[in-house]
Enzyme design. Structure first.
Site, mmCIF file in Angstrom:
data_model
loop_
_atom_site.group_PDB
_atom_site.id
_atom_site.type_symbol
_atom_site.label_atom_id
_atom_site.label_comp_id
_atom_site.label_asym_id
_atom_site.label_seq_id
_atom_site.Cartn_x
_atom_site.Cartn_y
_atom_site.Cartn_z
ATOM 1 N N GLU A 170 0.804 -1.224 0.000
ATOM 2 C CA GLU A 170 0.000 0.000 0.000
ATOM 3 C C GLU A 170 0.835 1.271 0.000
ATOM 4 O O GLU A 170 0.783 2.080 0.926
ATOM 5 C CB GLU A 170 -0.968 0.000 1.185
ATOM 6 C CG GLU A 170 -1.937 -1.157 1.164
ATOM 7 C CD GLU A 170 -2.997 -1.081 2.261
ATOM 8 O OE1 GLU A 170 -2.842 -0.269 3.176
ATOM 9 O OE2 GLU A 170 -3.975 -1.843 2.188
ATOM 10 N N GLU A 378 -5.347 -8.683 0.594
ATOM 11 C CA GLU A 378 -6.038 -8.371 1.851
ATOM 12 C C GLU A 378 -7.514 -8.102 1.587
ATOM 13 O O GLU A 378 -7.863 -7.457 0.601
ATOM 14 C CB GLU A 378 -5.469 -7.111 2.528
ATOM 15 C CG GLU A 378 -4.158 -7.298 3.217
ATOM 16 C CD GLU A 378 -3.644 -6.028 3.885
ATOM 17 O OE1 GLU A 378 -4.461 -5.227 4.369
ATOM 18 O OE2 GLU A 378 -2.414 -5.857 3.903
HETATM 19 C C1 BG6 Z 1 -4.336 -2.255 5.353
HETATM 20 C C2 BG6 Z 1 -3.001 -2.614 5.893
HETATM 21 O O1 BG6 Z 1 -4.303 -0.889 5.105
HETATM 22 O O2 BG6 Z 1 -5.464 -2.395 6.129
HETATM 23 C C3 BG6 Z 1 -3.036 -3.425 7.172
HETATM 24 O O3 BG6 Z 1 -2.176 -3.212 4.934
HETATM 25 C C4 BG6 Z 1 -4.146 -2.889 8.062
HETATM 26 O O4 BG6 Z 1 -1.775 -3.397 7.757
HETATM 27 C C5 BG6 Z 1 -5.454 -3.122 7.348
HETATM 28 O O5 BG6 Z 1 -4.174 -3.421 9.348
HETATM 29 C C6 BG6 Z 1 -6.674 -2.718 8.136
HETATM 30 O O6 BG6 Z 1 -6.593 -1.384 8.505
HETATM 31 P P1 BG6 Z 1 -6.836 -0.935 9.990
HETATM 32 O O7 BG6 Z 1 -6.573 0.520 10.004
HETATM 33 O O8 BG6 Z 1 -8.243 -1.264 10.311
HETATM 34 O O9 BG6 Z 1 -5.867 -1.732 10.810
#
Ligand code: BG6
Length: 478
Positions: A170, A378
């Site tokens: 990201e 993800e």
């Molecule tokens: C992504 C990241 O942006 O989203 C993760 O790669 C992150 O590291 C995930 O944990 C969820 O975001 P958040 O802010 O809810 O932890």
């Protein structure tokens, strides 16, 4: 497009789950590890929810065998994790720390012994503090050589064992949050520096891919990009234009560079008009053009709705990091777009839109524009979970979330998109950078909270068993 019958998931579809070093490992100063920019940033008052940090996190560093055993029990085909650069090279360059390498070697061997494909992210935001101090991290071209050397150490050591490599996680998030919103290190608010650092990060990505090819490492490599389609609030052409702006500035600005080695025309013009173009040297664009990734990694969480935003309109808003529903404050880019609420979607307690169809749209847009296979690196639901007295966790809302997103993927596959795999975020609960430990994503509940580490016991949630079944049937019964 409606399908009479959906196509099956490919036979070798990578059913997976993911994590990142800082969010799970803990052991922040053990076995020779150097400090990263996150180790320090979390200590600045007011930056993270209740001042949480990853010093201990969920102690995966010491419990990785237990965690891999759980992955094997669930039947994961792949596990995506990141390497902490500061374990391998405590100062970012120079002497290699063998103990750090051994940790990842042991983890990789453990995964392979359980028939789980390791998927390695080279960089998930934890830059060595030493490099930030020495030359300002991504603001200096020196990082291109240092990063490429670091990656080369991993390529050579794990060639043959690791077949899937993610370069930068990201880039859009760590650049915007680090150089504009000031809720990531290096905690800067300066547009000129932001675009400069971003250009150098592009060169880092390209240099690493080029090295991977030169070394003939077997496997696939690509970046992971945080993308959610931008919609217009309605058919008012002004709002449609705002949504187009948001796509150009929020997505094409990165993915066009990864795939074509070119900045989008409108964004480049805007940078010129605002005196914000990064310094581009001879050879830069050539390097970018020749480092085409094998896949586009997609981190998908939500979509965004856009409306017209005049030059004196909305700017920086406020992110909901407390889990108090509705506490997000509207944000935008004056003269380009503003983000407004979507009346058609449900929201999480952290105000993230739940939009499975948005994933199908994302997959189709990326496939059409970039003509690359897509690896979903993800996707998941951050929510409050409750550990019951009998040690069960009923996260049926997470099951429903993932199920609907799998239907969307299946639809996209039926539309003709080549999707290599799907990693949920995340395998165990972990530290959510800004949101503490209460925003949980895992299939495995970790018994700790912001104030008390407790014993960090692992408990399988209802979603653990549900995904186990999905994998067993290769997604037939979603
Ligand atoms: C992504 C990241 O942006 O989203 C993760 O790669 C992150 O590291 C995930 O944990 C969820 O975001 P958040 O802010 O809810 O932890």
């Amino acid at each position: 497009m409606y399908h009479v019958e959906r196509k099956p998931f490919p036979k070798d579809f990578l059913w997976g789950s993911a994590s990142a070093a800082y969010q799970i490992e803990g052991a922040w100063d053990k076995d020779g590890k150097g400090p990263s920019i996150w180790d320090n940033f979390v200590r600045i008052e007011g930056k993270t929810f209740k001042g949480t940090n990853g010093d201990v996190a969920v102690d995966h560093y010491h419990r990785f065998k237990e965690d891999v055993a759980l992955m094997a029990e669930q039947g994961l085909k792949t596990y995506r994790f990141s390497v902490a650069w500061t374990r391998i090279l405590p100062n970012g360059r120079g002497e290699v720390n063998e103990k750090g390498l051994m940790f990842y070697e042991n983890l990789i061997d453990e995964l392979i012994a359980h028939k789980i494909e390791p998927m390695v992210t080279l960089y998930h935001w934890d830059l060595p503090q030493a490099l930030q101090n020495a030359y300002g991290g991504f603001e200096s071209r020196e990082i291109i050589e240092d990063f490429t050397n670091y990656a080369t150490i991993l390529f050579k050591r794990f060639a043959g064992k690791v077949k899937y490599w993610v370069t930068l996680n990201e880039q859009n998030i760590f650049i915007i949050h680090g150089y504009k919103l000031q809720n990531h290190p290096p905690n800067v608010n300066n547009a000129k520096r932001m675009f400069q650092a971003n250009h150098i990060a592009n060169l880092v990505n390209a240099s690493v891919i080029t090295k991977f090819r030169e070394l003939n490492i077997p496997g696939l490599i690509g970046p992971s990009f945080a993308y959610g389609p931008n919609y217009s609030i309605d058919s008012n052409p002004k709002n449609v234009l705002a949504a187009e702006n948001a796509e150009d500035f929020g997505a094409h600005f990165w993915m066009d560079v990864y795939r074509f080695g070119e900045y989008p025309i409108m964004v480049w013009q805007w940078l010129k008009d605002n005196n914000l173009t990064p310094e581009v040297l001879d050879g830069d664009m050539d390097l970018l053009k020749h480092a085409i990734p094998d896949f586009m990694g997609l981190n998908y969480y939500r979509t965004t709705v856009n409306a017209d935003n005049p030059l004196d309109g909305v700017g920086l808003g406020k992110i909901n990091t407390t889990g108090v529903k509705g506490s997000t404050v509207e944000s935008g880019e004056p003269g380009l777009y503003k983000h407004v609420s979507n009346p058609y979607t449900d929201k999480t307690n952290w105000d993230w839109d739940i939009d499975p169809t948005g994933l199908r749209i994302a997959l189709r847009r990326i496939a059409s524009r970039y003509r690359l296979p897509i690896l979903i690196t993800e996707n998941g639901l951050g929510e409050y979970d409750k550990l019951n007295d009998d040690c069960t966790i009923d996260d049926s809302y997470r099951i429903e979330y993932i199920r609907q997103h799998l239907v969307a993927i299946n639809d996209a596959i039926s539309d003709g998109v080549n999707v290599l795999g799907y990693c949920t975020w995340s395998f165990t609960d972990l530290l959510s950078w800004l949101n503490g430990y209460q925003k949980r994503y895992g299939f495995v509940y970790i018994d700790r909270d912001e104030l008390d580490e407790k014993e960090l016991k692992r408990y399988k949630k209802a979603s653990f068993y549900w995904y186990q079944q999905i994998i067993k049937e290769n997604g037939k019964q979603i």
